[in-house]
Structure formats: C-alpha cells, structure tokens
Design a protein around this motif. Structure first.
Motif, short mmCIF file in Angstrom:
data_model
loop_
_atom_site.label_atom_id
_atom_site.label_comp_id
_atom_site.label_asym_id
_atom_site.label_seq_id
_atom_site.Cartn_x
_atom_site.Cartn_y
_atom_site.Cartn_z
N SER A 35 0.86 -1.17 0.00
CA SER A 35 0.00 0.00 0.00
C SER A 35 0.90 1.23 0.00
CB SER A 35 -0.92 -0.03 1.22
OG SER A 35 -1.96 0.90 1.07
N SER A 50 -2.35 11.04 2.66
CA SER A 50 -3.44 10.37 1.96
C SER A 50 -2.95 9.02 1.46
CB SER A 50 -3.86 11.26 0.79
OG SER A 50 -4.68 10.58 -0.09
N GLY A 52 -3.33 5.92 -1.30
CA GLY A 52 -3.86 5.73 -2.65
C GLY A 52 -2.82 5.11 -3.56
N ARG A 96 -7.19 8.66 -10.16
CA ARG A 96 -6.95 8.12 -8.82
C ARG A 96 -5.69 8.72 -8.20
NH1 ARG A 96 -10.26 3.84 -7.98
NH2 ARG A 96 -8.98 2.76 -6.48
N THR A 100 -5.57 11.15 -4.94
CA THR A 100 -4.73 10.85 -3.77
C THR A 100 -3.96 12.11 -3.35
OG1 THR A 100 -4.51 8.58 -4.57
CG2 THR A 100 -2.97 9.28 -2.85
N MET A 281 -12.27 8.99 -5.60
CA MET A 281 -11.24 8.32 -6.39
C MET A 281 -11.62 8.20 -7.87
SD MET A 281 -8.59 7.87 -4.86
CE MET A 281 -7.57 7.32 -3.56
#
Ligand code: LLH
Ligand code: MG
Length: 382
Positions: A35, A50, A52, A96, A100, A281
């Motif tokens: 991640s 954040s 993403g 996306r 983010t 997103m």
C-alpha cells in the motif's frame, strides 16, 4: 506557506483480499501486498497525508514539478493545473493519482487549521446512514455463491444495524456469469429475508445488453428495489437514456465513466440516469466531487457517493441534497470489516447499531495513522 516536497512511502502488509482476473475483490488466502502513503510537506513543517495508488515515478515526474512552490491553500488552482497536465502524462497522472494528491492537500489544510475537512467545505450533517455493500458473488461454500447465501448474509447485515443493502452479484470470470435470472433470484431472496422496510439496491454485471438490463429493472420494480446501478457499459450514454426512459426504478450512474464533472453534466442533460454519482477516487478528488454534488442539487436530482473512505465521508458531511447513503464495504461473510488494516489505529468509518457512520471529527481527513507500522515495513527503492 509553500509546498516544499511530495513523497510516497510504499509499505508491505499481509492481505487476505484477492482480486480476480476482472478486478473484483474477494476473500482469499493470506499473501504479501503493498500500500502507499502520500505526504505533502510545507516550508513551516506542516504535512498532509493520503492513502492511494501512487508510485514514486508519477510523483517525481509530474506532481512535484507542478506543485512545489505553490501555496497549499490554492487547492482549486493546483487541481486545475494538474488536470491540464493529465493529458500529456501518458495515463500515469490518472484520476486516482490526482485524487490521492488532492486529498492530502485537504488533510494538510484541516490539520493546519484544526478542523475536519467537511467543516472546511461547509458542514451539513455529523453522521450519515450506511448501506452494506457486498462483494461480487463467488463460488465459495457458505460465501456468496447462491441466492440463499445472499439472503442469509442480508439477515445478518440487518441485525448488525444496516437499513440498506446493496448486492453486487455474479460476474465473470465466474464461468456461468453473468446471468440476469440468477441476479433477480438473489434480489428476490434478499427482499424475502429482510422484509419491505430495508432499502435494497443492485449493482450487477456492468456490461449487460439493453434487453437484459430492462428485464432486471422490471423485476426489481416488482421487488420494490430502490435503485439499479451500472447494468450496462457506461460509455454508451444513449443506452442509459433508453433504459432510464423505459424503466420506473431509478437508474444510478455514472460511476466508472471517465470525465469527472463534465461526464455527469452530460448524463444529466441527456437524462441517462435518474440519480447521479461521484466518488473521490473516480473523479479526481473532493473538489470535483463537490462540483458534481452542486450540479445535482441545481438540477434537483440525487447524488449518491461511490465507495467508502474518509474523503467520501467528508463529501457526504458537506452535502445537503438527498444523496444520502455511505457505501460501507465491500462486505462478505468471511471477512471482518470492523478490524482496521495494520497502517491504521482504528477504522475511519465505525457504524453504530442504528446504521449511522459519524463524519470524522478530527483535523483533516481524520485518519488515525500508525506511522510506526508504515515506517517499519517500508519497501526499499531499487
Ligand atoms: O465490480 C465490482 O467489483 C464492484 O462493482 C466494485 O467496483 C464496487 O466498488 C462498486 O461498484 N461499488 O458501487
Ligand atoms: Mg458500483
């Protein structure tokens, strides 16, 4: 205050969520996963965070050169500048990635000012009702492999407090899917199990023909379903205009169609859906989501929010129109949604016994980040 750095921490964790060949998530065997945490840093030491799908390359090649030196409160200016540079990014600066980064700007502002993001936007409510959104169907015994499985799980969701349930039914790569009749059977079994007072909705295979979508819609009307979501390819706006004209059940969309607020505006003008949709997103952040919310409000239609997460909760907390539900999920009998991932100290969206999720009250997006976990599990750059 000026932005001096943007960086990404890529970290490892153990996941039990797998993606099938078409990208749908399901419970699965434990495996290593990654991640990312993006951080915006300012010259006074302020930071915004954040999570993403952002890698080092797009940050270093596109985001940093465009934003370092900017005042982080100039969110609209920065966002527009990034949007204009998406076209030339070869697809790397996608919506996306944009979202983010944009969410980190909101987090930074909220942390600096000591306010939750929904209060920066102009707050409307402190809590939102959630619907339980299932994963797509599967072939696991005791999972979501039969209409009866959906019915049993729906009963459990109602006991847990949900006042609304959304089914994602069977889709490829399951060999026999999609099957409109099976979708309707699952919807009928759920309605039978939960009774008339639960708001039930369906998000089925996203590429049905007009005829199949029409058949499903008519059957859902008999079952008093609340909306039908993305039953056809969203690139065919005229198919949606045709469907919305034929059916009485509200059609919700677009969700996955590219094009941010402009696409939603076209769908509204072309009467392609009855309720519009955004998710931070999907459209590049909170800024475009609020544009879509206000677009819907101006046309007197609902706007329902796609996907869970802090950014979407703050949009919901700041919107006044009857786009009311928070999508909590994706849920499955074999997974426990209440357990935080290792990079958070608590989940962002706890739900009370009446089915409400509080809009996070802490500064910024409100994530309680476990930095020790992230820093202890960094993936080293090669
Ligand atoms: O196809 C799927 O796996 C789901 O539809 C998923 O994309 C989900 O996020 C969704 O559409 N929710 O509304
Ligand atoms: Mg959907």
């Amino acid at each position: 205050m000026r932005i001096v750095d943007v960086n990404v921490r890529v970290f490892n964790y153990t996941s039990t969520i797998i993606r099938d060949d078409e990208g749908h998530t399901h419970p699965g065997e434990e495996h290593d996963a990654r991640s990312q945490l993006l951080t915006v840093v300012c010259d006074d030491g302020s930071e915004g965070y954040s999570f993403g799908p952002v890698g080092h390359a797009v940050v270093n090649s596109f985001i940093k050169p465009l934003v370092v030196g900017e005042d982080p409160y100039f969110r609209e200016k920065i966002w527009q500048h990034l949007v204009h540079n998406q076209r030339g990014s070869g697809g790397t600066l996608n919506d996306r990635v944009l979202a983010t980064f944009e969410l980190a700007l909101w987090d930074l502002a909220g942390r600096k000012l000591g306010l939750p993001v929904f209060k920066l936007l102009g707050a409307f409510r402190d809590k939102v009702p959630a619907y339980g959104s299932t994963t797509c169907g599967d072939e696991m015994k005791g999972g979501l492999s039969t209409p009866e499985d959906y019915a049993r799980f729906a009963e459990w969701l109602v006991k847990r407090g949900y006042k609304s349930i959304k089914l994602h039914t069977w889709m490829p790569p399951i060999k026999w899917a999609p099957d409109p009749k099976m979708d309707v059977k699952a919807c009928a079994a759920v309605r039978e199990a939960v009774g008339p007072d639960i708001a039930c909705t369906l998000d089925c295979y996203h590429a049905y023909s007009r005829e199949d979508a029409y058949y499903i819609g008519r059957e859902l009307e008999k079952l008093n379903y609340y909306w039908l979501e993305e039953p056809m390819d969203e690139h065919s706006t005229s198919s949606y205009t045709w469907l919305a004209e034929q059916l009485d059940i509200p059609i919700l969309g677009p969700e996955s169609a590219e094009g941010k607020a402009q696409t939603r505006a076209e769908w509204i003008v072309q009467k392609a859906s009855d309720m519009t949709r955004t998710g931070v997103m999907d459209v590049g952040g909170i800024i475009p989501s609020m544009k879509i919310v206000h677009l819907a409000e101006s046309h007197g239609i609902s706007c329902e929010i796609h996907s869970p997460g802090g950014g979407n909760l703050h949009v919901l907390g700041a919107m006044a129109i009857p786009g009311k539900w928070y999508e909590r999920g994706l849920l499955h009998p074999f997974t426990d949604y209440e357990v935080p991932p290792p990079w958070l100290n608590r989940i962002i969206d706890p739900m009370d016994k009446d089915g409400f999720v509080p809009v996070p009250q802490g500064p910024g997006l409100g994530y309680d980040i476990n930095f020790a976990y992230i820093n202890g599990n960094l993936v080293k750059e090669k």
